[in-house]
Design a protein around this motif. Structure first.
Motif, short mmCIF file in Angstrom:
data_model
loop_
_atom_site.label_atom_id
_atom_site.label_comp_id
_atom_site.label_asym_id
_atom_site.label_seq_id
_atom_site.Cartn_x
_atom_site.Cartn_y
_atom_site.Cartn_z
N LEU A 57 2.67 -28.00 123.81
CA LEU A 57 3.88 -28.79 123.55
C LEU A 57 3.79 -29.54 122.23
O LEU A 57 4.77 -29.65 121.50
N TRP A 58 2.61 -30.04 121.90
CA TRP A 58 2.44 -30.78 120.64
C TRP A 58 2.65 -29.87 119.43
O TRP A 58 2.98 -30.34 118.35
N GLU A 59 2.40 -28.58 119.60
CA GLU A 59 2.44 -27.64 118.48
C GLU A 59 3.79 -26.95 118.32
O GLU A 59 3.94 -26.05 117.51
N VAL A 60 4.80 -27.41 119.07
CA VAL A 60 6.12 -26.79 119.05
C VAL A 60 7.04 -27.49 118.04
O VAL A 60 7.07 -28.72 117.98
N LYS A 61 7.78 -26.70 117.27
CA LYS A 61 8.76 -27.24 116.33
C LYS A 61 10.06 -27.63 117.04
O LYS A 61 10.67 -28.63 116.72
N ASP A 62 10.50 -26.77 117.95
CA ASP A 62 11.81 -26.91 118.58
C ASP A 62 11.69 -26.47 120.04
O ASP A 62 11.36 -25.31 120.31
N PHE A 63 11.97 -27.37 120.97
CA PHE A 63 11.77 -27.05 122.39
C PHE A 63 12.77 -26.02 122.92
O PHE A 63 12.44 -25.27 123.83
N ASP A 64 13.95 -25.96 122.35
CA ASP A 64 14.90 -24.92 122.76
C ASP A 64 14.35 -23.54 122.38
O ASP A 64 14.34 -22.62 123.21
N LEU A 65 13.86 -23.41 121.15
CA LEU A 65 13.26 -22.14 120.73
C LEU A 65 12.03 -21.81 121.58
O LEU A 65 11.82 -20.66 121.96
N PHE A 66 11.22 -22.82 121.86
CA PHE A 66 10.02 -22.63 122.67
C PHE A 66 10.38 -22.11 124.05
O PHE A 66 9.77 -21.15 124.55
N THR A 67 11.39 -22.70 124.68
CA THR A 67 11.82 -22.25 126.01
C THR A 67 12.29 -20.81 125.96
O THR A 67 11.93 -19.99 126.82
N ARG A 68 13.07 -20.48 124.96
CA ARG A 68 13.56 -19.10 124.82
C ARG A 68 12.40 -18.14 124.57
O ARG A 68 12.37 -17.04 125.11
N TRP A 69 11.43 -18.57 123.76
CA TRP A 69 10.24 -17.75 123.49
C TRP A 69 9.45 -17.53 124.79
O TRP A 69 9.01 -16.41 125.07
N LEU A 70 9.27 -18.59 125.58
CA LEU A 70 8.55 -18.47 126.86
C LEU A 70 9.24 -17.51 127.81
O LEU A 70 8.60 -16.81 128.58
N GLU A 71 10.57 -17.50 127.74
CA GLU A 71 11.35 -16.62 128.62
C GLU A 71 11.37 -15.18 128.13
O GLU A 71 11.98 -14.32 128.75
N GLY A 72 10.70 -14.91 127.01
CA GLY A 72 10.55 -13.53 126.55
C GLY A 72 11.38 -13.13 125.34
O GLY A 72 11.29 -11.99 124.89
N GLU A 73 12.18 -14.06 124.82
CA GLU A 73 12.97 -13.72 123.63
C GLU A 73 12.02 -13.50 122.45
O GLU A 73 11.07 -14.24 122.26
N LYS A 74 12.30 -12.46 121.68
CA LYS A 74 11.45 -12.11 120.53
C LYS A 74 11.76 -13.02 119.35
O LYS A 74 12.61 -12.73 118.52
N ILE A 75 11.08 -14.15 119.29
CA ILE A 75 11.23 -15.11 118.20
C ILE A 75 9.88 -15.18 117.50
O ILE A 75 8.86 -15.37 118.15
N PRO A 76 9.85 -15.02 116.17
CA PRO A 76 8.56 -15.09 115.47
C PRO A 76 7.84 -16.43 115.73
O PRO A 76 8.47 -17.49 115.68
#
Length: 148
Positions: A57-76
């Motif tokens: 969590l400390w290393e995340v820029k944007d929690f919305d992007l992080f949530t989408r990335w965790l759910e499998g969205e292909k975000i660099p």
């Protein structure tokens, strides 16, 4: 647990805050190094098949992007994680792995050296750590998080 202070002193011999950062694949090791390495540096976790932890969590820029990335969205990963500030620096990777996982190796230019550090308790070996010095972080590590 025994040995953290000595391991921190050992890592301190090689750590230069101007050029290096300290990380592990386990939050426990990173947290202990933040406490015991000289100067109490900020440390990082490059999650590798572990459950999510506070470091993620400390290393995340944007929690919305992080949530989408965790759910499998292909975000660099560079769009999700704060790796830019570490790009170009050398990493001191502390782990139980004799060799860094390929995913971690690929995020650096090269592995320069590895040192073995054994913790003894009452004359018996109880833990073995490997300290890997990696040169030139590319800023592209993609964590593998398993569970919450």
């Amino acid at each position: 647990m025994v040995g953290w202070e000595d391991l921190g002193r050992f890592v301190s011999k090689y750590y230069n805050p101007e050029r290096d950062f300290i990380f592990s694949n386990l939050y426990q090791i990173s947290a202990e190094m933040a406490f015991y390495v000289k100067g109490n540096p900020q440390t990082y976790v490059f999650n590798y098949y572990q459950r999510m932890n506070q470091y993620d969590l400390w290393e995340v820029k944007d929690f919305d992007l992080f949530t989408r990335w965790l759910e499998g969205e292909k975000i660099p990963p560079r769009e999700v994680f704060k790796w830019d500030e570490l790009k170009g620096k050398n990493g001191i990777f502390i782990s139980y792995f004799k060799r860094p996982p390929e995913r971690i190796l690929k995020s650096f230019e090269k592995l320069l050296w590895t040192k073995k550090y054994v913790v003894y308790w009452r004359g018996e070996p109880v833990y073995t750590y490997y300290i890997h010095y990696l040169v030139g972080f590319k800023g592209n590590y993609e964590p593998v998080i398993r569970g919450y």
